[in-house]
Every structure is written in C-alpha cells, then in structure tokens.
Write an enzyme that holds these catalytic residues in place. Structure first.
Site, mmCIF file in Angstrom:
data_model
loop_
_atom_site.group_PDB
_atom_site.id
_atom_site.type_symbol
_atom_site.label_atom_id
_atom_site.label_comp_id
_atom_site.label_asym_id
_atom_site.label_seq_id
_atom_site.Cartn_x
_atom_site.Cartn_y
_atom_site.Cartn_z
ATOM 1 N N SER A 165 11.582 4.895 -3.406
ATOM 2 C CA SER A 165 13.029 4.913 -3.624
ATOM 3 C C SER A 165 13.581 6.206 -3.020
ATOM 4 C CB SER A 165 13.341 4.781 -5.118
ATOM 5 O OG SER A 165 14.735 4.690 -5.328
ATOM 6 N N HIS A 192 13.708 0.923 -1.887
ATOM 7 C CA HIS A 192 15.062 0.716 -2.409
ATOM 8 C C HIS A 192 16.069 1.259 -1.398
ATOM 9 C CE1 HIS A 192 13.246 1.162 -6.736
ATOM 10 N NE2 HIS A 192 12.795 0.100 -6.086
ATOM 11 N N ASP A 283 10.250 1.676 -11.160
ATOM 12 C CA ASP A 283 9.856 0.495 -10.402
ATOM 13 C C ASP A 283 8.545 0.753 -9.653
ATOM 14 O OD1 ASP A 283 10.150 -2.104 -9.279
ATOM 15 O OD2 ASP A 283 10.856 -1.188 -7.424
#
Length: 355
Positions: A165, A192, A283
């Site tokens: 991310s 992401h 995540d």
C-alpha cells in the site's frame, strides 16, 4: 485538550484548482491550510518556512516540476506529500511515479466532476487522505547499508504474490529491478492505488525491470517471468491451473492483498510464496497467514525499510511469517525460493509441481 489541526500546504499552478482544494480541505475541522504555492520553487521555499504536516502537490508546473520540487523538499524540509494530479494524460501518469520515486507517499486523481455534490464527495475523499497521511512518520531519503543475504532454505515455489500500500510503488521498483528476466515463476501483485493510476504504474515499472509487467486479463494463464497487476478497480485471484480471475472490488482495500494471497494458498499449497510490503492497515496479513499454514514461503518487510509499518507489522503479529526482512533482501528471497535445482543440505518436498 483539543488536537492541533493538520497544517497543509496546497501546491497548484491553477488558481481555480488551488481555490477549490483549499476550500474543500478547510471544510474539514481537522485541517488548516497554512499556505499556497503556484510554482515548484515556491513550494520548496514555503515547505522550508512553514514546515507543514502534509503537502498536496500538483506535478506539471512552471519553473520546477513536481518530482524536482519533491526531491528538494525531501532533502531540505521533509514532509508527507500527497500528489493530486489528472489521470487522463499519459505524461501526467508517468510524472506521478517519478514523484513517488522522489518521495511522494500517495496519489489521488483530480476531480472530473460536473456537479457540486460530486466535487464535495471528492473533497471528502481528499480530506480523508490528508488525515491518513498526517499519521505517517516523516522519513527523509537516506542511504541504508547493504543488508546481509537471507538464509538459504530448500523451499521451492511456483508463484509469488506481493501485497503493498503506502510506499509500495518505489518498494516494488527496487524489488522488480533486481529480479532476472528468466525468473522461473510468475509474480502477482496487489498494490493499493487510486483508480486510473494502474496503467501508469505498469508502464513505469516496465522501465525498471527486465521482467514483463502487464495488467492481467480474465481467464489468462500465468506465465513465468511476468509480473501481473489487476485491472483498475478489480481484485485479482488465481484459480485452477494458474488462471487469472478478476472481480469488481466490493469495498475495502483495492485491490485486496488478502484475496490474492489466500487464492495462492488454495491453488498452489506449499508451492505458494507471498510477501507483505509497506502500507497502512492490515490487508494481506491474513492471506499471508493462509500461505504459512499450507507450508509456503512467507515474509514481511521490516520496520526500518518500510515507509509505513502497518501491514507488515500485523503480518508478523499474526505469525504469518517468522520475522521482518529488509527491502534490499527481498529480491534474493524470491530468487532463491524459485530455484529449480536442489539446494545443498535440503530435502525435496515432493514431486515437481505437487503441493
């Protein structure tokens, strides 16, 4: 005692856009706009004088462009930088990832809206991004000493999945640039990213690696020596005999690292490899744990080399991996885990291709 507002410097050469961004941000009581700059050099000066918590940065500006301004700010007055840029133009997309290499943390697309309500919705998204960025530690660019090589294991994998991310694109650039063109397995990545930026990221990464970097297609069979990203706004999983499945995301981090890594555990068993890189949130940690449970190879980026030690920290806390590893060691871990000849003092885990 009330919390101090987040101090933001707005950088954009368009007075209309600068007005809009400033007004939308000040609608949020958590945020205070402390300055505005319409050139890159002015942005560097104000960053040094005002020491803002967050800078929203346009990229195509007169005198000093965005990447050059970001590099100067990170050298002279390090700050959290959020790029706010149009995504329709290919030149813009290319410059966006140059900006991330220079030190920008995140990308958000400029609004292509026709109504006041849509603009306000975009403004709320921007304000939320600013508030999230304010929680990220400020890291100046610094050289780190070379890390020792990772321990050699007898593990052999048929695929590697990575989840990342905030800070992910530069980390992926470093990893992929050090992998050989004849890597005997495919790599699948859940990074992401705001919708609209994936094609630019793929094009940018293609310039730093000898591997072929592509956007995966529904039903496509994965091939060795290729790096696959999902289509914008979609999650990517791998099913059956190494076949790509794309599904429209249903909320949460996009694309989902958990969905990707869990699918590798189901499909490849102990021949799956996975890693969780820098990023906010959690995540990827549970998907990595699924790979660990079936005997696959797992790792998480360590705190020192992570821009944000969120996702990797959760992975380590869940015991989805034994420890954090430096970013500089990750290419060797991948390469050594994919070796097709038996390693000294290792015992084969079974017939080739059997989990």
């Amino acid at each position: 005692m009330s919390k101090e507002p987040i101090r933001v410097l707005v950088v954009d050469d368009s007075p209309t856009m600068a007005d809009a961004v400033s007004a939308l941000l000040t609608d949020d009581p958590r945020i205070e706009v402390v300055g505005r700059a319409n050139t890159g050099s002015r942005a560097v000066t104000l960053a040094r004088l005002l020491r803002p918590d967050v800078i929203t940065m346009d990229l195509l500006m007169p005198d000093l462009d965005g990447p050059a301004a970001i590099a100067a700010i990170m050298a002279e007055a390090p700050a959290r930088i959020l790029v706010v840029s149009a995504v329709a133009d290919q030149r813009n997309l290319d410059v966006c990832f140059q900006a991330m290499s220079a030190g920008a943390l995140e990308l958000i697309g400029k609004p292509a809206v026709t109504s006041g309500e849509e603009l306000r919705r975009w403004g709320r998204q921007l304000a939320e991004s600013v508030c999230l960025m304010a929680e990220v530690p400020v890291i100046s660019r610094r050289l780190r000493p070379p890390s020792p090589p990772p321990p050699v294991t007898g593990a052999r994998v048929d695929i590697f999945g990575l989840a990342a991310s905030t800070g992910g694109p530069p980390a992926l650039s470093e990893v992929l640039s050090r992998l050989p063109a004849d890597l005997p397995v495919p790599i699948v990545i859940a990074q992401h990213i705001t919708e609209g930026f994936t094609p630019g990221m793929v094009r940018w990464l293609s310039q730093v690696t000898s591997l072929k970097v592509v956007i995966g297609k529904e039903g496509e069979r994965l091939e060795p020596g290729r790096v696959y990203f999902p289509l914008d706004g979609h999650d990517l999983t791998v099913e059956g005999n190494g076949v790509v499945r794309l599904t429209r995301t249903r909320g949460g981090p996009c694309p989902s690292g958990d969905l990707l890594l869990s699918s590798l555990a189901r499909t490849y068993g102990s021949r799956a490899g996975g890693g969780v890189l820098t990023g906010m949130g959690e995540d990827g940690a549970r998907g990595l744990l699924d790979i660990k449970k079936v005997g696959g190879v797992t790792f998480a980026q360590d705190e020192t080399s992570s821009v944000v030690f969120g996702m990797p920290r959760v992975a380590i806390e869940l015991r989805a991996t034994d420890r954090g590893v430096p970013l500089s060691a990750i290419p060797d871990i991948i390469r050594m885990s994919c070796r097709r000849s038996p390693m000294p003092n290792s015992r084969p885990s079974g017939p080739e291709g059997v989990a």
